[in-house]
Motif scaffolding. Structure first.
Motif, mmCIF file in Angstrom:
data_model
loop_
_atom_site.group_PDB
_atom_site.id
_atom_site.type_symbol
_atom_site.label_atom_id
_atom_site.label_comp_id
_atom_site.label_asym_id
_atom_site.label_seq_id
_atom_site.Cartn_x
_atom_site.Cartn_y
_atom_site.Cartn_z
ATOM 1 N N GLY A 1 0.829 -1.200 0.000
ATOM 2 C CA GLY A 1 0.000 0.000 0.000
ATOM 3 C C GLY A 1 0.863 1.248 0.000
ATOM 4 N N ARG B 1 1.351 5.576 4.866
ATOM 5 C CA ARG B 1 0.332 5.944 5.845
ATOM 6 C C ARG B 1 -0.967 5.162 5.682
ATOM 7 N NH1 ARG B 1 3.789 7.435 9.161
ATOM 8 N NH2 ARG B 1 2.088 8.099 10.533
ATOM 9 N N THR B 2 -0.866 3.923 5.239
ATOM 10 C CA THR B 2 -2.050 3.058 5.219
ATOM 11 C C THR B 2 -1.951 1.998 6.323
ATOM 12 O OG1 THR B 2 -0.983 1.791 3.436
ATOM 13 C CG2 THR B 2 -2.708 3.355 2.798
ATOM 14 N N SER B 3 -1.190 2.304 7.361
ATOM 15 C CA SER B 3 -1.072 1.463 8.563
ATOM 16 C C SER B 3 -0.336 0.158 8.325
ATOM 17 C CB SER B 3 -2.456 1.164 9.158
ATOM 18 O OG SER B 3 -3.115 2.350 9.506
ATOM 19 N N LYS B 4 0.557 0.123 7.355
ATOM 20 C CA LYS B 4 1.281 -1.124 7.077
ATOM 21 C C LYS B 4 2.144 -1.559 8.265
ATOM 22 C CE LYS B 4 3.374 0.261 3.335
ATOM 23 N NZ LYS B 4 2.860 1.662 3.402
ATOM 24 N N LEU C 1 -3.719 -2.636 0.757
ATOM 25 C CA LEU C 1 -4.367 -1.684 1.650
ATOM 26 C C LEU C 1 -4.621 -0.378 0.906
ATOM 27 C CD1 LEU C 1 -2.114 -2.230 4.809
ATOM 28 C CD2 LEU C 1 -4.281 -3.374 4.255
ATOM 29 N N VAL C 2 -5.878 0.031 0.872
ATOM 30 C CA VAL C 2 -6.226 1.292 0.223
ATOM 31 C C VAL C 2 -6.953 2.186 1.224
ATOM 32 C CG1 VAL C 2 -6.365 0.271 -2.074
ATOM 33 C CG2 VAL C 2 -8.419 0.390 -0.642
ATOM 34 N N ILE C 3 -7.122 3.440 0.841
ATOM 35 C CA ILE C 3 -7.718 4.432 1.735
ATOM 36 C C ILE C 3 -8.311 5.542 0.881
ATOM 37 C CG2 ILE C 3 -5.550 5.714 1.954
ATOM 38 C CD1 ILE C 3 -6.257 6.215 4.896
ATOM 39 N N LEU D 1 -6.520 10.074 3.610
ATOM 40 C CA LEU D 1 -5.070 10.010 3.498
ATOM 41 C C LEU D 1 -4.468 11.410 3.561
ATOM 42 C CD1 LEU D 1 -2.558 8.326 3.164
ATOM 43 C CD2 LEU D 1 -2.906 8.346 0.675
ATOM 44 N N LEU E 1 -2.530 6.590 -5.203
ATOM 45 C CA LEU E 1 -3.588 5.595 -4.998
ATOM 46 C C LEU E 1 -3.936 4.878 -6.298
ATOM 47 C CD1 LEU E 1 -5.917 7.541 -2.529
ATOM 48 C CD2 LEU E 1 -4.468 5.552 -2.020
ATOM 49 N N ASN F 1 -10.040 -1.652 2.384
ATOM 50 C CA ASN F 1 -10.052 -0.206 2.587
ATOM 51 C C ASN F 1 -9.914 0.069 4.083
ATOM 52 O OD1 ASN F 1 -10.779 2.561 2.877
ATOM 53 N ND2 ASN F 1 -11.896 2.469 0.935
ATOM 54 N N SER G 1 -9.780 3.015 5.581
ATOM 55 C CA SER G 1 -10.316 4.304 6.010
ATOM 56 C C SER G 1 -11.174 4.141 7.264
ATOM 57 C CB SER G 1 -11.171 4.929 4.900
ATOM 58 O OG SER G 1 -10.442 5.025 3.691
#
Length: 274
Positions: free
Chosen positions: A150, A153-156, A196-198, A203, A232, A248, A250
């Motif tokens: 991802g 900043r997508t919490s990986k 992982l997407v957001i 974001l 993205l 997702n 989010s």
């Protein structure tokens, strides 16, 4: 200078329990100047005689976790005879278990480590997550139980650590338009890879807060909405090429996302998780 006091930590196993107890007590005395000396894997009376001799000479305390009855009784008796304070850190609680639960203890040293294979698996997984965080070591991809991909900043990273505490080896790979993803990412089973997407606005909000916390200008390209949209779009292109499931993140807590990942992988037969 004050004399340093010595506590001999004696055990018929490693002695970690006794050491932690001694340190906890020491902290209650404003971190008193105490030296902890380890005598681990005590097997016979001669080992105990050696400990008693040095403890008597240095006017020290013995703190012990010995579960073998004969050794415990010998240490208690000899300590009394020599006027040494010897504190049994385990037996009082063991006796309470016997009285309350009406069960007989095994009284075998080292059982905690033999039983706690989960502990070592967890430590190994955490070390793995640290080593293979943020694409640092590409070789980790093929050895991972789970691979997260991802944009930034997508919490990986927090997801990797959370899953590591559940004993899964996790590698995570950042997706950046200017950098081609490693070819190894396309060689692993797609079922163990998670994208992982957001949402762009979320974001943008997260990245602006990150810049503020670093004392940087929030108008930097990192938080620019057009740049975010580009990243993205690129990441989803890569995820579709891999053919991996996509989540997702989010407005999701790390724990919630982790549960979704584990449920998804369990359903696909990738992991066996209870």
């Amino acid at each position: 200078m004050n004399k340093k006091e010595i506590v001999y930590v004696v055990s018929d196993s490693v002695g970690e329990t006794a050491e932690l107890m001694v340190k906890a007590v020491t902290s209650q005395f404003n971190g008193a100047d105490v030296e902890i000396q380890h005598i681990s894997y005590v097997e016979d009376i001669q080992d105990l005689n050696n400990v008693i001799a040095v403890a008597k000479y240095s006017h020290s305390i013995i703190a012990y976790t010995i579960v073998i009855p004969d050794l415990k009784q010998y240490l208690d008796q000899r300590a009394r005879e020599e006027g040494i304070i010897a504190v049994d850190l385990m037996n009082p609680l063991m006796e309470a278990f016997i009285e309350k639960f009406h069960k007989v203890p095994e009284r075998q040293p080292g059982l905690m480590r033999k039983l706690d294979d989960n502990y070592f698996r967890r430590v190994e997984a955490i070390e793995f997550a640290v080593k293979y965080d943020d694409g640092q070591e590409i070789r980790g991809i093929k050895h991972a139980d789970i691979v997260l991909v991802g944009v930034s900043r997508t919490s990986k990273t927090p997801l990797s650590m959370y899953l590591a505490h559940k004993k899964f080896k996790v590698a995570n790979i950042p997706l950046v338009p200017e950098i081609n993803p490693p070819e190894e990412l396309f060689d692993i089973p797609k079922s163990k890879c998670i994208g992982l997407v957001i949402t762009p606005d979320k974001l943008n909000e997260i990245r602006e807060e990150r810049l503020k916390s670093l004392g940087l200008n929030t108008h930097a390209n990192y938080a620019n909405l057009e740049r975010i949209l580009e990243e993205l779009d690129y990441s989803e292109t890569i995820m579709k090429r891999i053919g991996c499931p996509i989540i997702n993140v989010s407005n999701k807590a790390v724990e919630e996302t982790a549960d979704l990942i584990l449920a998804m992988l369990k359903k696909r037969g990738v992991i066996n998780y209870e």
